[in-house]
Scaffold this active site. Structure first.
Site, PDB file in Angstrom:
ATOM      1  N   ASN A 205       6.008  -3.518 -14.168  1.00 14.94           N
ATOM      2  CA  ASN A 205       6.246  -4.956 -14.037  1.00 14.94           C
ATOM      3  C   ASN A 205       6.523  -5.050 -12.410  1.00 14.94           C
ATOM      4  O   ASN A 205       6.875  -4.078 -11.643  1.00 14.94           O
ATOM      5  CB  ASN A 205       7.042  -5.661 -14.712  1.00 14.94           C
ATOM      6  N   GLU A 208       9.915  -3.526 -11.416  1.00 18.67           N
ATOM      7  CA  GLU A 208       9.975  -2.319 -11.444  1.00 18.67           C
ATOM      8  C   GLU A 208       9.310  -1.735 -10.137  1.00 18.67           C
ATOM      9  O   GLU A 208       9.631  -0.626  -9.560  1.00 18.67           O
ATOM     10  CB  GLU A 208       9.181  -1.441 -12.509  1.00 18.67           C
ATOM     11  N   ASP A 276       4.653  -4.743 -24.082  1.00 20.04           N
ATOM     12  CA  ASP A 276       4.329  -3.686 -25.312  1.00 20.04           C
ATOM     13  C   ASP A 276       2.712  -4.192 -25.515  1.00 20.04           C
ATOM     14  O   ASP A 276       1.959  -3.517 -25.871  1.00 20.04           O
ATOM     15  CB  ASP A 276       4.967  -3.831 -26.504  1.00 20.04           C
TER      16      ASP A 276
END
Length: 331
Positions: A205, A208, A276
């Site tokens: 993301n 990150e 996810d």
């Protein structure tokens, strides 16, 4: 079969097997009501009305894959404890194989217990082992992974920095997957960020990406987003980097092309678990060798759909198919 339409694509998903390697956990919920403060300490007293245990972490990726029609195989290390029994029971209820699960007397099974009153989240209690795998655990997990790779179509690393994944396991897995022509996709965390060399799709993301590259910028600065993604892609020698930008959509880059896909307008209830869903859809698309722009667009659409639901829920495949047709997604 030739994939010429969105319905063809969703039929093709149903023929795929996916190996999911990563940190699994139990998400436990205690729901109750609060009507008074404890006389023992200034804390609310919760009168319990309901309890529930769900599969979490990498297991939520398995649930998304199953919901999309694919067959997931989870590969993870649990403790040798009652929580591991509960986790395997949850797998059995969902008809997901436990053949990739390893138990260890030297670890505990991760459980995250949440106490809620109405929509108010009062407390979370985590029981977990964050130590890296010992050599015995690592060898068992590596053997299991190498044994399972030949029977799947794509490999997913779902990393939560809980100690299951390390540099050696990544290297051995990627090398074997490459030998067999199986794509590898990654949902990374901080500790192993730069160990995922040679993978097919790397999905951080924005937070990150910025932390990994040690640079701070706004997502609206497309020039920096593009240049930092390119640097990351080159450093990892990976085929594609797809960065999720929360409500701003996703950015995907391969050597030949790049796309910034804006998010679809939605009524957002809860962003939990959206990542996810995104990695699950992307993995199936990569298994079918679809183009970067389509991988990002369908994943982005699915991530937005699950954000309309309260709590962590797997994607509804039929809803995603209907929306993909409605938005005229082109394969």
């Amino acid at each position: 079969m030739a994939i010429e339409s969105i319905p063809d694509l969703f039929k093709a998903f149903q023929k795929l097997k996916v190996l999911v390697i990563g940190d699994v956990m139990i998400d436990a919920y205690i729901w109750g009501t609060v009507s008074r403060i404890s006389p023992e300490a200034p804390v609310p007293v919760v009168n319990v009305k309901n309890r529930e245990k769900r599969m979490g972490g990498a297991a939520n990726v398995a649930l998304n894959l199953q919901s999309l029609g694919a067959e997931p195989i989870l590969c993870a290390v649990l403790g040798d404890d009652e929580e591991a029994n509960i986790f395997e029971d949850l797998l059995e209820k969902r008809n997901i194989t436990a053949k990739g699960i390893i138990r260890s007397k030297d670890r505990i099974t991760t459980i995250k217990e949440r106490v809620l009153s109405g929509s108010q989240h009062l407390l979370r209690v985590d029981s977990e082992s964050l130590e890296p795998l010992n050599s015995s655990e690592e060898n068992l997990l590596s053997q299991k992974i190498l044994e399972l790779i030949p029977e799947v179509d794509v490999v997913v690393f779902e990393d939560y920095d809980k100690g299951t994944i390390n540099a050696q396991i990544i290297q051995d897995t990627v090398e074997r997957a490459q030998e067999l022509g199986k794509p590898v996709v990654v949902d990374p965390k901080k500790n192993n960020f730069f160990y995922y060399k040679g993978v097919d799709l790397f999905k951080p993301n924005l937070k990150e990406l910025k932390e990994g590259m040690n640079v701070n910028f706004e997502h609206s600065n497309q020039e920096v987003l593009k240049s930092q993604t390119q640097l990351l892609r080159e450093r990892l020698s990976c085929k594609m980097v797809m960065t999720t930008l929360s409500e701003k959509g996703v950015y995907i880059q391969s050597e030949q092309e790049d796309f910034l896909i804006p998010a679809y307008k939605r009524s957002i209830s809860d962003v939990s678990g959206a990542g996810d869903t995104v990695i699950s859809i992307a993995a199936l698309c990569m298994a079918l060798n679809l183009k970067a722009g389509f991988v990002a667009t369908l994943s982005n659409l699915g991530g937005g759909i699950v954000c309309e639901e309260l709590g962590v829920v797997p994607i509804d495949a039929k809803k995603l198919e209907v929306e993909a047709i409605k938005h005229n997604l082109q394969l």
